[in-house]
Design a protein around this motif. Sequence first.
Motif, mmCIF file in Angstrom:
data_model
loop_
_atom_site.group_PDB
_atom_site.id
_atom_site.type_symbol
_atom_site.label_atom_id
_atom_site.label_comp_id
_atom_site.label_asym_id
_atom_site.label_seq_id
_atom_site.Cartn_x
_atom_site.Cartn_y
_atom_site.Cartn_z
ATOM 1 N N ALA A 166 71.681 19.654 16.110
ATOM 2 C CA ALA A 166 71.511 21.063 15.734
ATOM 3 C C ALA A 166 70.667 21.167 14.472
ATOM 4 C CB ALA A 166 72.877 21.709 15.505
ATOM 5 N N PHE A 167 70.905 20.278 13.505
ATOM 6 C CA PHE A 167 70.145 20.326 12.253
ATOM 7 C C PHE A 167 68.664 20.106 12.519
ATOM 8 C CE2 PHE A 167 68.198 18.738 8.456
ATOM 9 C CZ PHE A 167 68.773 19.494 7.437
ATOM 10 N N LEU A 168 68.360 19.057 13.297
ATOM 11 C CA LEU A 168 66.950 18.723 13.538
ATOM 12 C C LEU A 168 66.271 19.787 14.397
ATOM 13 C CD1 LEU A 168 67.328 14.870 14.020
ATOM 14 C CD2 LEU A 168 66.215 16.030 12.113
ATOM 15 N N ALA A 169 67.062 20.503 15.206
ATOM 16 C CA ALA A 169 66.488 21.588 16.018
ATOM 17 C C ALA A 169 66.328 22.854 15.187
ATOM 18 C CB ALA A 169 67.377 21.861 17.229
ATOM 19 N N GLY A 170 66.783 22.809 13.929
ATOM 20 C CA GLY A 170 66.605 23.971 13.057
ATOM 21 C C GLY A 170 67.735 24.976 13.171
ATOM 22 N N ARG A 171 68.822 24.626 13.866
ATOM 23 C CA ARG A 171 69.947 25.568 13.986
ATOM 24 C C ARG A 171 70.884 25.364 12.794
ATOM 25 N NH1 ARG A 171 69.926 23.490 19.273
ATOM 26 N NH2 ARG A 171 72.044 22.692 19.027
ATOM 27 N N TYR A 172 70.374 25.739 11.645
ATOM 28 C CA TYR A 172 71.110 25.470 10.405
ATOM 29 C C TYR A 172 72.412 26.265 10.334
ATOM 30 C CZ TYR A 172 66.646 23.488 8.885
ATOM 31 O OH TYR A 172 65.504 22.748 8.784
ATOM 32 N N LEU A 173 72.371 27.505 10.854
ATOM 33 C CA LEU A 173 73.569 28.345 10.740
ATOM 34 C C LEU A 173 74.720 27.736 11.551
ATOM 35 C CD1 LEU A 173 74.327 30.906 9.228
ATOM 36 C CD2 LEU A 173 73.966 32.176 11.366
ATOM 37 N N GLN A 174 74.377 27.123 12.672
ATOM 38 C CA GLN A 174 75.415 26.463 13.480
ATOM 39 C C GLN A 174 76.071 25.343 12.670
ATOM 40 O OE1 GLN A 174 74.046 24.933 17.311
ATOM 41 N NE2 GLN A 174 75.762 23.469 17.333
ATOM 42 N N VAL A 175 75.246 24.543 12.014
ATOM 43 C CA VAL A 175 75.785 23.446 11.215
ATOM 44 C C VAL A 175 76.650 24.002 10.088
ATOM 45 C CG1 VAL A 175 75.194 21.439 9.790
ATOM 46 C CG2 VAL A 175 73.752 22.045 11.745
ATOM 47 N N TYR A 176 76.134 25.069 9.476
ATOM 48 C CA TYR A 176 76.876 25.720 8.387
ATOM 49 C C TYR A 176 78.246 26.186 8.861
ATOM 50 C CZ TYR A 176 78.103 29.426 5.066
ATOM 51 O OH TYR A 176 78.755 30.224 4.181
ATOM 52 N N GLU A 177 78.247 26.881 10.010
ATOM 53 C CA GLU A 177 79.506 27.444 10.508
ATOM 54 C C GLU A 177 80.496 26.357 10.902
ATOM 55 O OE1 GLU A 177 77.898 30.165 13.335
ATOM 56 O OE2 GLU A 177 77.745 31.794 11.842
ATOM 57 N N GLU A 178 79.968 25.254 11.423
ATOM 58 C CA GLU A 178 80.855 24.125 11.759
ATOM 59 C C GLU A 178 81.548 23.587 10.515
ATOM 60 O OE1 GLU A 178 78.847 22.062 15.719
ATOM 61 O OE2 GLU A 178 79.519 20.829 14.051
ATOM 62 N N ILE A 179 80.772 23.455 9.442
ATOM 63 C CA ILE A 179 81.362 22.923 8.210
ATOM 64 C C ILE A 179 82.420 23.896 7.675
ATOM 65 C CG2 ILE A 179 80.910 22.206 5.822
ATOM 66 C CD1 ILE A 179 78.054 21.409 6.770
ATOM 67 N N VAL A 180 82.090 25.176 7.710
ATOM 68 C CA VAL A 180 83.048 26.188 7.232
ATOM 69 C C VAL A 180 84.341 26.094 8.045
ATOM 70 C CG1 VAL A 180 83.503 28.668 7.077
ATOM 71 C CG2 VAL A 180 81.288 27.757 6.355
ATOM 72 N N ALA A 181 84.207 25.965 9.368
ATOM 73 C CA ALA A 181 85.386 25.913 10.233
ATOM 74 C C ALA A 181 86.205 24.650 9.986
ATOM 75 C CB ALA A 181 84.949 25.997 11.695
ATOM 76 N N VAL A 182 85.507 23.527 9.833
ATOM 77 C CA VAL A 182 86.230 22.277 9.602
ATOM 78 C C VAL A 182 86.916 22.310 8.239
ATOM 79 C CG1 VAL A 182 86.006 19.768 9.304
ATOM 80 C CG2 VAL A 182 84.734 20.924 11.118
ATOM 81 N N LYS A 183 86.247 22.881 7.275
ATOM 82 C CA LYS A 183 86.839 23.005 5.945
ATOM 83 C C LYS A 183 88.138 23.795 6.021
ATOM 84 C CE LYS A 183 87.312 23.323 1.443
ATOM 85 N NZ LYS A 183 87.871 22.198 0.692
ATOM 86 N N GLU A 184 88.098 24.845 6.819
ATOM 87 C CA GLU A 184 89.288 25.664 6.969
ATOM 88 C C GLU A 184 90.401 24.865 7.646
ATOM 89 O OE1 GLU A 184 88.523 29.353 8.988
ATOM 90 O OE2 GLU A 184 90.684 29.787 8.929
ATOM 91 N N ALA A 185 90.003 24.085 8.654
ATOM 92 C CA ALA A 185 90.993 23.275 9.366
ATOM 93 C C ALA A 185 91.579 22.191 8.475
ATOM 94 C CB ALA A 185 90.356 22.645 10.608
ATOM 95 N N CYS A 186 90.862 21.825 7.445
ATOM 96 C CA CYS A 186 91.317 20.777 6.527
ATOM 97 C C CYS A 186 92.512 21.248 5.687
ATOM 98 C CB CYS A 186 90.203 20.375 5.560
ATOM 99 S SG CYS A 186 88.986 19.298 6.290
ATOM 100 N N SER A 188 94.535 21.768 2.745
ATOM 101 C CA SER A 188 94.438 21.258 1.374
ATOM 102 C C SER A 188 93.738 19.907 1.318
ATOM 103 C CB SER A 188 95.834 21.158 0.764
ATOM 104 O OG SER A 188 96.574 20.206 1.508
ATOM 105 N N ALA A 189 93.462 19.325 2.477
ATOM 106 C CA ALA A 189 92.758 18.026 2.469
ATOM 107 C C ALA A 189 91.311 18.232 2.021
ATOM 108 C CB ALA A 189 92.785 17.404 3.856
ATOM 109 N N HIS A 190 90.765 17.220 1.345
ATOM 110 C CA HIS A 190 89.400 17.338 0.852
ATOM 111 C C HIS A 190 88.406 16.970 1.935
ATOM 112 C CE1 HIS A 190 89.507 18.229 -3.495
ATOM 113 N NE2 HIS A 190 90.783 18.221 -3.161
ATOM 114 N N LEU A 191 87.300 17.699 1.925
ATOM 115 C CA LEU A 191 86.303 17.494 2.982
ATOM 116 C C LEU A 191 85.080 16.757 2.443
ATOM 117 C CD1 LEU A 191 85.256 18.020 5.856
ATOM 118 C CD2 LEU A 191 84.301 20.183 5.008
#
Lengths: 322, 477
Positions: A166-186, A188-191
């Motif tokens: 996704a990053f190399l295809a330029g879909r930066y927002l997708q990568v961003y949203e994935e990180i946000v979602a995983v962070k939320e799923a974490c 209190s664990a550190h990401l």
Amino acid sequence: MPVTASTAPSPGLSAYADVTASEASLRRFLHGLPGVDQVGAEARAAGLGTRSIKTTAKALALDLAITMVDLTTLEGQDTPGKVRALANKALRPDPADPTCPAVAAVCVYGDMVGVVKEVVGDKVNVAAVATAFPSGRASMEVKLADTREAVAAGADEIDMVIDRGAFLAGRYLQVYEEIVAVKEACGSAHLKVIFETGELQTYDNVRRASWLAMLAGTDFIKTSTGKVQPAATLPVTLVMLEAVRDFREATGVQIGVKPAGGIRTAKDAIKYLVMVNEVAGPDWLTPTWFRFGASTLLNELLMQRTKLATGRYSGPDYFTLD
Amino acid sequence: MNFEYAPAPESRAIVDIKPSYGLFIDGDFVDGHGTAFKSVNPATEETLAEIAEADAADVDRAVKAARKAFRGWSRMPGRERSKYLYRIARIIQERSRELAVLESIDNGKPIKESRDVDVPIVAAHFFYYAGWADKLEHAGLGANPQPLGVAGQVIPWNFPLLMLAWKIAPALACGNTVVLKPAETTPLTALLFAEICQQADLPNGVVNIVTGAGATGEALVTHPDVDKVAFTGSTGVGKAIARSIAGTDKKATLELGGKAANIVFDDAPIDQAVEGIVGGIFFNQGHVCCAGSRLLLQESVAEEVMAKLKRRMATLRVGDPLDKNTDIGAINSAAQLARIRALAEIGEDEGAERWSPPCELPSAGYWFPPTVFTGVSQAHRIAREEIFGPVLSVLTFRTPAEAVEKANNTPYGLSAGVWTEKGSRILFMADRLRAGVVWANTFNKFDPASPFGGYKESGYGREGGRQGLSAYLKAGA
């Protein structure tokens, strides 16, 4: 040792809310970051590599490096027995020397978190790789489930991979949203967000990925899975250290850096510490803000440590395998 | 946490500095007949050795030795001359640590620079011109180019051994013989090079080294039997040399001062530009004729670049030149330090804002902290005159045309730097900058294959590369 980064959103970050409002604005922002001149970045990294760290400075650096190791095993052949042994090693890297500090964390696949936790308790952190490590090729549901499972098993830290496709295809927002979602799923664990810089290839991409992950709320940015060559290099780490330095200046939020894979000698580890010291600054010279993802590095550090203390260089058989 | 680097001094045991040195004439060290002088370690002010001064009669002896040797050396087949040059290059590599330590002791430059920059480029220069010695018919000067004869060469103190290599390697490759005068504050590596010539069995008289100050240099360049004058140094002395040889048939190349513009556009790779700015002005304590001493920042990024530059300058380590972690060493002499101080004070008096990072300077020796002046305009003397020290003057511009105009608005024209990620802008700038060397997204890079030299008051002639051969050859019949 527990990490103590603040989880409250910083007022500095709100200035960047518009940046992540749309795919177009995020792209404009990332492509508007100053470029990285490859020759210049590599020359700077090589220049820092010529620093000569001797005697007391070396002793300090070796101990510091040991406390920054995320002792890692990420193999299909990992068994509870192997992982238990590694966890014991993490607690007492050098059984012959009680002054030797413990490492920062043990880094394993999610299913081994409980095994590590049994051995180390709260004395050493447990980090789990998640989100369909190492390729990141799975649906969002699977990635989030992977993350939640590791956290539920007691992981203190989650090392996620980004979707490089996704990053190399330029879909930066997708990568961003994935990180946000995983962070939320974490919770209190550190990401830690792994870029797999060997696949992103250019330093411009590394800088963009760094800012992307930092805006998405990661606690750490990490170079590599260790499964792709080249893994961590000094110039890639340089670009990431510049990014966390600039990000703190802009937002007040400090982010950690973890080079992983390919750092094998004590000499290499010290070069990284010099770079942290001179590029990001002394504030990053703690396991809270800088880690080494490594396995064989630990024994190299121990051998150099013993040599510095005793004046003698013992063979590898004088240090435990794991 | 605080990561203090413990001292990491390079051992000076490898060098054996004699209490006194004579002149190297006709393959032997001989006494000089002038008044001996002392060479001083600028980092400690300790006297290193007593050096003979060559008077006019000594210079005459050296020129006669070179003339006598010219007959055999110039007629020797090129491939035989190249063997000597290759041998010298290899000995330089073998003795590189000795040369680097001695250079740092005598000059004050940090060991990491003498070890990683000066000495490797010195060896590379001899290797490069060794390769030309049997290929001179491809120099672009006809089928049978001829050497000029005896070259009188006068070199400065900022890169003692490197300037020696720039002068001697092409001269010898082309079949000339030389009489070289090193600077009076930094003669030791040239005298060690004389030993290397002996070790390489170079025929007597092909290289002669006469030590002394201005009077010795004057005796050398005005000697009637010197066919070619090569000088690197200040524009003032260069002009005096040009006057003194006017009306003679001596050929001359002069590599003189500079006040290079280092131009940073708003689309530059900023972090690398900051490195280039630091390297451009603080490399070798700013004792570099092509130093990027005028920083031209596009106004839209000026603040950002200055913040990063100041932060970076705060990490520079000033101190013992022999410590492997030293970034900035000692100023070469008390006289040079006085000049830097005087110009820095003028900068303040004229209203520019002076800044240096907090840094502790050693009590003995000659030291000047890395310094930057902001709010500088073209009218300030620190924007016009060559300071030849670790002092950067910062100016701003708005458009590429203005950058060109300001960069060229100087009597000098030795080098320039352009920082931008836009390829077409690099070419646009390179076309318009009146400077002998234009670096793009880098600075202070040297290679023996690349010619070097200036426009306007920065001198004439080129050194290095194929172009550097024409300074030591004439078209044959």
